[in-house]
Design an enzyme around this catalytic site. Structure first.
Site, PDB file in Angstrom:
ATOM      1  N   GLU A   1      29.047  38.394  51.134  1.00 60.63           N
ATOM      2  CA  GLU A   1      29.779  39.169  52.289  1.00 60.63           C
ATOM      3  C   GLU A   1      29.259  40.515  52.511  1.00 60.63           C
ATOM      4  OE1 GLU A   1      33.710  40.070  51.105  1.00 60.63           O
ATOM      5  OE2 GLU A   1      34.286  38.035  51.922  1.00 60.63           O
TER       6      GLU A   1
ATOM      7  N   GLU B   1      35.536  31.146  51.085  1.00 57.39           N
ATOM      8  CA  GLU B   1      36.774  31.904  50.228  1.00 57.39           C
ATOM      9  C   GLU B   1      37.785  31.832  51.486  1.00 57.39           C
ATOM     10  OE1 GLU B   1      36.513  35.843  49.109  1.00 57.39           O
ATOM     11  OE2 GLU B   1      34.463  35.594  48.239  1.00 57.39           O
TER      12      GLU B   1
HETATM   13  C1  BGC Z   1      35.744  39.126  48.173  1.00 53.97           C
HETATM   14  C2  BGC Z   1      36.474  38.940  47.017  1.00 53.97           C
HETATM   15  C3  BGC Z   1      37.884  39.715  47.030  1.00 53.97           C
HETATM   16  C4  BGC Z   1      38.228  38.991  48.151  1.00 53.97           C
HETATM   17  C5  BGC Z   1      39.966  39.822  48.431  1.00 53.97           C
HETATM   18  C6  BGC Z   1      36.507  39.162  49.495  1.00 53.97           C
HETATM   19  O1  BGC Z   1      36.002  39.740  50.400  1.00 53.97           O
HETATM   20  O2  BGC Z   1      34.378  38.300  48.188  1.00 53.97           O
HETATM   21  O3  BGC Z   1      35.424  39.730  45.901  1.00 53.97           O
HETATM   22  O4  BGC Z   1      38.515  39.644  45.796  1.00 53.97           O
HETATM   23  O5  BGC Z   1      37.929  39.357  49.209  1.00 53.97           O
HETATM   24  O6  BGC Z   1      40.045  40.900  48.379  1.00 53.97           O
END
Ligand code: BGC
Length: 418
Positions: free
Chosen positions: A159, A324
């Site tokens: 990111e 994610e």
């Molecule tokens: C990040 C993680 C974070 C998650 C939740 C993402 O933007 O890569 O490290 O824990 O969001 O906030």
């Protein structure tokens, strides 16, 4: 009966990051930041989930989830705690992790930079300093040479957009910058670092697949009839969702204040990792989200994953992995529905021809959630931060069934969505 079947060979995984789970990461800028009391309630990452010592236990859970992939990150500050000194024992530990994953038939997706920087590097100006790119490349070279036999999928940077925003504009991450220009300079340096790393990785490991994990927010105008709100939404979308990725497609960094031709950045994605969480309604009155929200206050907007994936596939024409997707929900009341509804929307995109090859849920277990400390709970497993016990949440059971069936059953949809 499985109603939403995913393509054969689809990868099911979870995602984590070194500083959030390993514990005892004392040589990076976050640890320094935490010691200064900058995290909510004065918390520090400390032992985090103690995964540095308990990784086999974590991998047992991944197996129990019937997962065939796992995304995690290598901590640069462990590998190179002082400039130019590589720690062989840290390399050994990561090697053991990778071997253990392979033995279990779990495909590792390895992130090379996930928000944290070695302290020595931060002290030299961090990502604002273009000299950092060479240091980063030296580290990348070392890691890829060491682990090329064990890793097929690399992510150079997690990111870059969220990092540059949080650390240089919004001021919530170290070094707490509050300047749009600085944010854009950091994005620009990171685009160059990615592009050079892309080349370096392919030189060492020609068949490797290289990408970034890109945070995509679905921006919409709060009031679609308002010209100003539409402008805000477009601006957010351009700066956050487009500038960086377009550089990797076209070789042109084109932002409001900085424009630069970076020819070697063109076509430097083998696939695209998308991190999707939420929608943000933009406008003069930013106001509240329209739908249900997570503990973090982020709107739950499953259709966003469908829209984002369709759009970015159209733009990049590259295979997509959701690297994610998840929700902060300590009581696990909303997660089952969040998980299933997002996967159904993802399935919809696949049905319409989008080449999505895997999904990684954020996160395997509750962990150190950056500026929020241990407050926000994203885990499929609940972590007890005193005993380090990982406890099954209902969502973990659901996810393990989904992975086992390679899809979502009608009964599941009935139970959690209706
Ligand atoms: C990040 C993680 C974070 C998650 C939740 C993402 O933007 O890569 O490290 O824990 O969001 O906030």
């Amino acid at each position: 009966m499985v109603k939403y079947k995913f393509p054969e060979g689809f990868l099911w995984g979870t995602a984590t990051a070194s500083h959030q789970i390993e514990g005892d990461n004392f040589y990076n800028d976050w640890w320094e930041f935490e010691k200064q009391g900058k995290v909510k309630n004065g918390q520090v990452s400390g032992k985090a989930c103690d995964s540095w010592n308990r990784y086999e236990e974590d991998f047992d859970l991944i197996e129990k989830l019937n997962n065939n992939a796992y995304r995690f990150s290598i901590e640069w500050s462990r590998i190179e705690p002082e400039e130019g000194r590589f720690d062989e024992s840290a390399l050994e530990r990561y090697r053991s992790m990778l071997i253990s994953l392979r033995r279990r038939n779990i495909e590792p997706f390895v992130t090379l930079h996930h928000f944290t920087n070695p302290l020595w590097m931060a002290k030299r100006g961090g990502w604002l300093n273009p000299d950092i790119i060479d240091y980063y490349l030296r580290y990348v070279k070392k890691i890829v040479s060491e682990f090329k036999d064990l890793v097929n999928y690399w992510m150079t940077i997690n990111e870059p957009n969220a990092y540059a925003f949080m650390a240089y504009l919004y001021g919530q991450f170290p070094p707490q910058g509050k300047s749009l220009i600085k944010m854009l300079r950091v994005l620009n340096n990171m685009a160059k670092a990615h592009a050079k790393a892309y080349e370096v990785i392919h030189q060492i490991s020609p068949d490797a697949k290289v990408s970034i994990a890109y945070n995509v927010i679905y921006f919409e105008p709060k009031n679609p009839n308002s010209f100003i709100d539409r402008k805000f939404a477009n601006f957010g979308d351009r700066i956050y969702n487009r500038v960086f990725i377009e550089t990797l497609l076209t070789g042109k960094f084109s932002s409001p204040f900085i424009k630069e031709e970076i020819p070697y950045a063109k076509n430097t994605l083998d696939y695209l990792g998308i991190n999707y969480y939420t929608r943000i309604l933009m406008g003069l009155k930013m106001g509240s989200p329209e739908g249900e929200t997570s503990d973090f206050g982020w709107e739950i907007y499953p259709e966003g994953i469908y829209k984002v994936v369709k759009r970015f596939y159209g733009l990049t024409k590259k295979p997509i992995y959701i690297t994610e997707n998840g929700i902060s929900d300590a009581k696990d009341e909303k997660r089952p529905k969040y998980l299933i509804s997002h996967l159904i929307q993802l399935h919809r995109a696949i049905e319409e021809g989008v080449d999505v090859r895997g999904y990684f849920h954020w996160s395997l277990m509750d962990n150190f959630e950056w500026a929020e400390g241990f407050l926000q709970r994203f885990g499929l497993f609940e972590t007890d931060f005193n005993t380090f016990e990982r406890k099954w949440r209902e969502s973990a059971r659901i996810y393990s069934e989904i992975a086992k069936n390679n899809g979502i059953t009608e009964a599941m949809e009935e139970k959690f969505l209706k």
